[in-house]
Design a protein around this motif. Sequence first.
Motif, short mmCIF file in Angstrom:
data_model
loop_
_atom_site.label_atom_id
_atom_site.label_comp_id
_atom_site.label_asym_id
_atom_site.label_seq_id
_atom_site.Cartn_x
_atom_site.Cartn_y
_atom_site.Cartn_z
N LYS A 13 0.85 -1.20 0.00
CA LYS A 13 0.00 0.00 0.00
C LYS A 13 0.88 1.25 0.00
O LYS A 13 0.53 2.26 -0.60
N ARG A 89 -5.34 -10.49 -3.39
CA ARG A 89 -5.38 -10.85 -1.98
C ARG A 89 -6.76 -10.53 -1.39
O ARG A 89 -7.35 -11.35 -0.69
N ASP A 90 -7.28 -9.35 -1.72
CA ASP A 90 -8.58 -8.92 -1.19
C ASP A 90 -9.70 -9.84 -1.64
O ASP A 90 -10.59 -10.19 -0.86
N ARG A 104 -22.34 -0.31 -0.41
CA ARG A 104 -21.40 0.08 0.63
C ARG A 104 -20.41 1.12 0.14
O ARG A 104 -20.15 1.22 -1.03
N ALA A 105 -19.85 1.86 1.06
CA ALA A 105 -18.79 2.84 0.79
C ALA A 105 -19.22 3.84 -0.29
O ALA A 105 -20.30 3.74 -0.87
N THR A 109 -14.85 5.16 -3.85
CA THR A 109 -14.14 4.03 -3.24
C THR A 109 -14.42 2.74 -4.00
O THR A 109 -13.52 1.96 -4.26
N ARG A 113 -10.91 0.11 -8.54
CA ARG A 113 -10.30 -0.92 -9.39
C ARG A 113 -10.67 -0.73 -10.85
O ARG A 113 -9.79 -0.68 -11.72
N HIS A 175 -10.62 9.47 -3.90
CA HIS A 175 -10.37 8.46 -2.86
C HIS A 175 -8.87 8.21 -2.68
O HIS A 175 -8.41 7.98 -1.57
N ASN B 170 -13.00 -6.38 1.77
CA ASN B 170 -11.82 -7.19 1.47
C ASN B 170 -11.53 -8.23 2.55
O ASN B 170 -10.47 -8.83 2.53
N PHE B 210 -6.01 -12.65 5.54
CA PHE B 210 -6.94 -11.51 5.56
C PHE B 210 -6.59 -10.60 4.38
O PHE B 210 -5.45 -10.61 3.90
N GLY B 211 -7.54 -9.80 3.94
CA GLY B 211 -7.30 -8.90 2.82
C GLY B 211 -6.57 -7.64 3.27
O GLY B 211 -6.16 -7.52 4.43
N GLY B 212 -6.40 -6.72 2.35
CA GLY B 212 -5.73 -5.46 2.66
C GLY B 212 -6.75 -4.35 2.83
O GLY B 212 -7.93 -4.53 2.55
N THR B 214 -8.59 -0.93 1.88
CA THR B 214 -8.82 0.03 0.81
C THR B 214 -9.54 1.26 1.36
O THR B 214 -10.09 2.05 0.61
N ALA B 216 -12.30 1.74 2.85
CA ALA B 216 -13.73 1.88 2.58
C ALA B 216 -14.46 2.38 3.83
O ALA B 216 -15.52 2.99 3.76
N GLU B 218 -15.88 0.63 6.22
CA GLU B 218 -16.98 -0.20 6.72
C GLU B 218 -16.69 -0.79 8.10
O GLU B 218 -17.58 -0.98 8.91
#
Lengths: 223, 249
Positions: A13, A89-90, A104-105, A109, A113, A175, B170, B210-212, B214, B216, B218
Motif C-alpha cells: 500500500k 489478496r482482497d 457500501r462505501a 471508493t 479498481r 479516494h 476485502n 486476511f485482505g488489505g 482500501t 472503505a 466499513e
Amino acid sequence: MARTVWDSSVGKKTVMAVSGLIMLLYLVVHMIGNLKIFFGPGEFNHYAHWLRTVGEPFMHYEWTLWLIRIVLVAAVVAHAISAYQLSRRDIRARPAKYVHRKARASYATRTMRWGGIILALFIVWHILDLTTGTVHAGGFQEGHPYQNIVDTFSTWYGNVIYVVAMLALGLHIRHGFWSAAQTLGVGSRTRDRALKTVADILALLLTAGFLAVPVGVMTGVVN
Amino acid sequence: MKLTLRVWRQRAADADGAMSTYEVDGISADMSFLEMLDTLNEELILTGEDPVAFDHDCREGICGACSLVINGDAHGPERTTTCQLHMRSFADGDTIDVEPWRAAAFPVVKDLVVDRSAFDRIIQAGGYVTAPTGAAPEAHATPVPKPDADLAFEHAECIGCGACVAACPNGAAMLFTSAKVNHLNVLPQGAPERETRVLDMVAQMDEEGFGGCTLAGECATACPKGIPLVSITGMNKEWLRATRKVSGR
C-alpha cells in the motif's frame, strides 16, 4: 527493507501511495501545461518544444523529458503491480459473498479498481494518439501538438474516451489522495477534514482543467 | 411480534450451506436478538430439528463471542453487539437475513459459528507485553500522559469480535490489528516491543489470509466498540517507523 515492504500488504500500500503521489504531481504540471493551448498554437507548440530542451546545456536534447518518462513508467508499473497483487489478496480473502448485500462505501471508493483499469487503458491510447501518433486521426504532425490535439478532439470517439477517462481520474484521485495520506500515516482526526477537502479540490481542478481542452475544441475556442 | 427468519444453515465446515426460512411467533420487543434465536431453537428442538448453532457467551456486550451478519450488517442495525441488539429494532412481520461472518480467514464451523482463532494467532505474534506489570501499579510509578492513556483506553475497548473483518469488503483485519497495536504501542509498558509488535502482527495478519485495507471505512462503521478508522492510519505510521528503525540497525 525493500523485501519487508514488498512482502507486506501494508508495504505494498505504501508503494501504491508513493507511486500515486508521483503521478498526481505530474498530472498537476501536465494539466497546467495543457491550459497553454488557450493562448494559441504559437505559445503552445513553443512550450512543447521547450519541454524537450529543459536543462540544456547540462542536459542533452530530450534528456530531461526521458528522465521524467522513466520515473513515470516506473510509477505506473509499481502502482499497477501493487494494485493487481493487493486486489487478488482482497478477493481471495472474501471467497463467499453475503446473500443480503448492501450498497457500501462511496462511489469513488467502489470504483477504484475499474477506474484504475480505465485509466491504464486510457494512458496507452493517449500515448499512441498524441505522443507516437500511431492511432492518431487525420495525419499526425511531429512537433505540432496544437494541431494534433484539435484533430483528436474533432472526432467523437476521441472526446468520449477522454471525457470518460477524466471523470474516472477525478473519482480515482478523490479516494486515492486521501487514502495515500492514511497509508503514509499522515492522516489524523484533526487533519481528516482538511485532507478530504484537498482531495476533493485536486479531483475537481484536475478533471475540470483537463476537460477544458476538449470543451475548447468542441466550442471552437481552440481550432 | 411475528417474524420470518432466513438463516444460513451449514451442517459442517466441509458441507454445503444454504439459507433456510423459519417463522417465529410470540417475539417480545424486549428480547435480545440472541433470545429470539433461543426461542427459535426451542421450537426446532421440539420438532426434532437440529437447532441453529451460533456463538454467544457473556450476553453483556463485553466478551466478543457473539457475531452474526443481520440483514447485511455485522451485529445488525444498531451500533452494538448482537447480544445487545433488541427486537424493538425490528418491526412485526419483518423478514430478517442471518448469516455468519464471511472471510477466508474465518471458516464456518457450523451454521453461524465461524473459527476466529486467526485473531488469537495475531495476538500471539505481538499483542502482549513482556514487562512484568503485576497488579494495578501505583499511579505515580510510571506516569502516562493523559492523551496517551485516553488513546490506549479507546483502543483497548476492542473485544476482538471480528465485526470489522465481516464488514470489510476485502475481509481485512486491519482495524482489529491496529486497535491492538495502538493500544500497546502508546504505553510505556508496551515500548520494549514497539517495533517487533507491529511488524510481527501485520505479518501474521497477512499470513492468515486476511485482505488489505482500501479505506472503505466499513469496519469502523460496524465496530460495536467504536474503534475509529484513523486507528488504521496510526498502525500504518507505526509500521513505517518500525520498518525504518529495524532496517537501520
